[in-house]
Design an enzyme around this catalytic site. Structure first.
Site, PDB file in Angstrom:
ATOM      1  CB  CYS A   2       7.457  -8.853   6.632  1.00 38.18           C
ATOM      2  SG  CYS A   2       6.022  -9.344   5.686  1.00 38.18           S
ATOM      3  CD1 TRP A  74       0.977  -4.735   6.959  1.00 34.69           C
ATOM      4  CD2 TRP A  74       1.551  -5.000   4.805  1.00 34.69           C
ATOM      5  NE1 TRP A  74       0.207  -3.886   6.205  1.00 34.69           N
ATOM      6  CE2 TRP A  74       0.529  -4.022   4.883  1.00 34.69           C
ATOM      7  CE3 TRP A  74       2.053  -5.326   3.551  1.00 34.69           C
ATOM      8  CZ2 TRP A  74       0.019  -3.364   3.768  1.00 34.69           C
ATOM      9  CZ3 TRP A  74       1.543  -4.680   2.436  1.00 34.69           C
ATOM     10  CH2 TRP A  74       0.540  -3.708   2.546  1.00 34.69           C
ATOM     11  CG  ASN A  98      10.610  -7.297   4.524  1.00 34.89           C
ATOM     12  OD1 ASN A  98       9.516  -6.989   4.045  1.00 34.89           O
ATOM     13  ND2 ASN A  98      11.499  -6.391   4.918  1.00 34.89           N
ATOM     14  N   GLY A  99       9.362  -8.753   1.630  1.00 31.46           N
ATOM     15  CA  GLY A  99       9.460  -8.193   0.281  1.00 31.46           C
ATOM     16  C   GLY A  99       8.495  -8.881  -0.651  1.00 31.46           C
ATOM     17  CE  LYS A 486      -0.058  10.687  12.353  1.00 28.18           C
ATOM     18  NZ  LYS A 486       1.015  11.065  11.541  1.00 28.18           N
ATOM     19  CD  GLU A 489      -1.383   7.246  10.583  1.00 27.05           C
ATOM     20  OE1 GLU A 489      -0.823   6.360   9.937  1.00 27.05           O
ATOM     21  OE2 GLU A 489      -0.818   8.310  10.903  1.00 27.05           O
ATOM     22  CG  HIS A 505     -13.809  26.135  -4.882  1.00 28.67           C
ATOM     23  ND1 HIS A 505     -14.266  26.896  -5.925  1.00 28.67           N
ATOM     24  CD2 HIS A 505     -13.154  26.989  -4.055  1.00 28.67           C
ATOM     25  CE1 HIS A 505     -13.885  28.153  -5.752  1.00 28.67           C
ATOM     26  NE2 HIS A 505     -13.205  28.230  -4.618  1.00 28.67           N
TER      27      HIS A 505
END
Ligand code: F6R
Length: 616
Positions: A2, A74, A98-99, A486, A489, A505
């Protein structure tokens, strides 16, 4: 995560806040909002989605404000919706946060028992209620801070406006970043310097358990216990020009192309010229101290963790000290064995990643020497470290890290040389030769950037691949991991990185015609071991091919044998072992970038991600 911003001053508040939020949008982009206070009321604007939508929503808000706050979210508690968007307003209080407030359920029960109506699903609104209760009881903002913060558990930063003290903003920090931008015609509060850089370069970083009362002409910083702090004003060396896209369609592409410059600047600022021995700016420890370490422990998250894996190769080879590499989120819960003979290194582009910061505190508690490698001067991790190594990548705004990664590798290389000199495992002439390789690197990088058009074209033909495997050996294995990260995402395709020898394997079971395997096979100059490994990687490649998988090989320019065996081939200049991870990273970044562009993804703001992960 955020992004939060506040402004009290004489400029147009709407623009200052919207512009600041656009610069903070990489921290979260689920919903956004602004509250503006004029002489009569507080006007609230909140939308689901991006700042662009908020800008449209505020198009008619042409009034003169006295103060304002803004937020880009977010989501943690509660879905992305207008109801859960910040600012939250209740009674006298308007707040952005934020948090995470860990004890929010318990606090919510108490508040609702008092007859208060909680309108959102967020933990943040609860904080607004707690403040309002205090203000309604005739407490000042300052008195309210003491009682409210005593009741909160978790990591947070918030900025709020009270109707009772309309010319001030209150900013409170505990565990999430918050800074004050000290301006000419007003003052700013923000999660990150990028939000205020076009207005001021004078920054006061709040520490945990500090709050600031911010008017347009003065700021007062205090500890929670009421003790006043004389604020330290830092002057930043980033310029406001660096935070634009400079004509590139995306920040990510701009930042990929800035790597040669970032490297040159990082080198110039870290290696002190004219001295006989290699010194590394920021590394405060003397040779004698460096000689006492019997272990290096590197801790980081995500891309920075991949840099740490490369750092292990450098340090073990040049300084002959065993290196452990941990994910920060695991390190802090695994009882690590550290003591005063451990050099702990914390790598973080932002310098604010919550797990890395907590890991640093854990290492200090265990008496380790704590150094950090960060890109943001004055960030929380930097401030709490015994030594701070700085990359000079400039502001990194694209969510996918690129230039921070390669500059991190360059400083890790320098650190390994420095340790090698201090411990006598490298002679002065060996260190000089190795250092010279780094000076050549920006030119090699420019050549690799010249592959952009080829990569752009070849991604068209590979777009149908549903699965991507990246394989490399030795020091190229972390590059394979980074290539896969990369790609996943920003394209949302399934991608994994493996050491090539591990394919048999298990992972080889995934190979079919719908898969592409990216094979890193560019043996560094003068490395007989990796040259031998080339044959082994070629065998791994043949095994994939035999199962119908497509091959994209990244090899040395002119390697016609490798080219002949592959469906697509990218040739990079031959370089040394130490430089090869940096050179090979660039095609990985460009591959992810162009694939994402062709798939129509939002390259700079991929779904579900935020750049600075300030919650655990
Ligand atoms: C990936 C990426 C993330 C970050 C990670 C750590 O492209 O950017 O994986 O590397 O969140 O962030 P910092 O380095 O700021 O601690």
């Amino acid at each position: 995560m955020c992004g939060i911003i506040g402004y009290v001053g004489q400029q147009g508040h709407r623009e200052v806040l919207l512009d600041g939020l656009e610069r903070l949008e990489y921290r979260g982009y689920d919903s956004a909002g602004v509250a503006l206070r004029d002489h009569e009321a507080v006007h609230l604007f909140r939308v689901k989605g991006r700042i662009a939508t908020l800008r449209e929503r505020m198009a008619g808000a042409n009034f003169t404000a006295r103060a304002g706050i803004g937020h880009t979210r977010w989501a943690t508690h509660g879905a992305a919706s207008v109801r859960n968007a910040h600012p939250h307003r209740t009674g006298n209080i308007t707040l952005v946060h934020n948090g995470i407030i860990e004890n929010f359920a318990e606090l919510k029960n108490e508040i609702t028992a008092l007859g208060r109506v909680v309108k959102s699903d967020t933990d943040s609104e609860i904080v607004a209620h707690l403040f309002d209760i205090e203000i309604q009881n005739n407490k000042s903002l300052e008195e309210a801070v003491q009682s409210v913060t005593g009741r909160l558990r978790g990591a947070y930063a918030f900025v709020l406006m009270s109707d009772k003290e309309p010319d001030f903003l209150l900013g409170v920090r505990n565990g999430a970043p918050l800074l004050v931008g000290v301006g000419e015609g007003g003052n700013y509060l923000a999660s990150d310097v990028q939000a205020v850089l076009s207005h001021t370069k004078k920054i006061v970083y709040l520490e945990d358990k500090e709050f600031v009362l911010c008017g347009d002409k003065q700021i007062t910083v205090k500890r929670y216990d009421g003790r006043e702090i004389v604020p330290v004003v830092n002057t930043l060396n980033w310029s406001a020009d660096e935070i634009g896209r400079s004509g590139y369609p995306h920040y990510m592409l701009k930042e990929i192309h800035e790597q040669p410059m970032g490297l040159t600047r990082t080198l110039a600022s870290n290696v002190q010229k004219g001295k006989k021995k290699l010194t590394l700016s920021g590394l405060e420890a003397t040779d004698a101290k460096l000689g006492t370490f019997n272990k290096v422990s590197i801790v980081a998250c995500g891309t920075s963790w991949h840099a740490a894996l490369v750092g292990k190769f450098y340090i073990e080879r040049f300084a002959k000290i065993p290196v452990e590499v941990d994910y920060a989120s695991e390190f802090r819960y695994r009882e690590p064995v550290l003591d005063e003979r451990t050099l702990s290194l914390f790598i973080s582009q932002s310098g604010e990643t919550a797990d890395t910061l907590a890991a640093l505190r854990e290492a200090k508690d265990r008496r380790a020497y704590a150094a950090s490698l960060v890109n943001v001067q004055g960030s929380s991790i930097a401030r709490e470290s015994n030594s701070v190594l700085l990359t000079q990548a400039g502001p990194e705004i694209g969510v996918a890290s690129t230039k921070a990664f390669t500059t991190q590798l360059s400083v890790l290389y320098l650190l390994a040389l420095r340790l090698g000199r201090a411990r006598g495992t490298l002679s002065s002439s060996q260190a000089d030769t190795l250092l010279a390789e780094l000076s050549e690197l920006p030119f090699q990088m420019e050549r690799v950037l010249g592959l952009s058009d080829n990569i752009d074209k070849l991604t068209h033909t590979l777009l149908r691949s549903k699965l991507w495997l990246f394989m490399g050996r030795g020091i190229h294995y972390p590059v394979a991991l980074e290539g896969a990260l990369k790609l996943k995402e920003i394209t949302y395709l399934h991608a994994e990185g493996y050491p090539a020898g591990e394919m048999k394997h298990g992972p080889i079971a995934l190979i079919d015609r719908a898969s592409t395997t990216v094979v890193l096979c560019a043996p560094p100059e003068g490395e007989s071991l990796l040259t031998q490994m080339r044959e082994k990687v070629l065998s791994n490649l043949m095994e994939v091919k035999a199962r119908g998988g497509k091959i994209l090989a990244v090899g040395s320019e002119g390697d016609t044998e490798l080219q002949g065996l592959s469906d697509a081939f990218l040739g990079v200049p031959r370089c040394s072992w130490g430089m090869s991870p940096l050179v090979l990273s660039i095609p990985m970044q460009l591959l992810a970038y162009y694939t994402a562009v062709h798939l129509g993804r939002d390259v700079d703001k991929p779904r579900n991600l935020a750049k600075s992960v300030t919650v655990e």
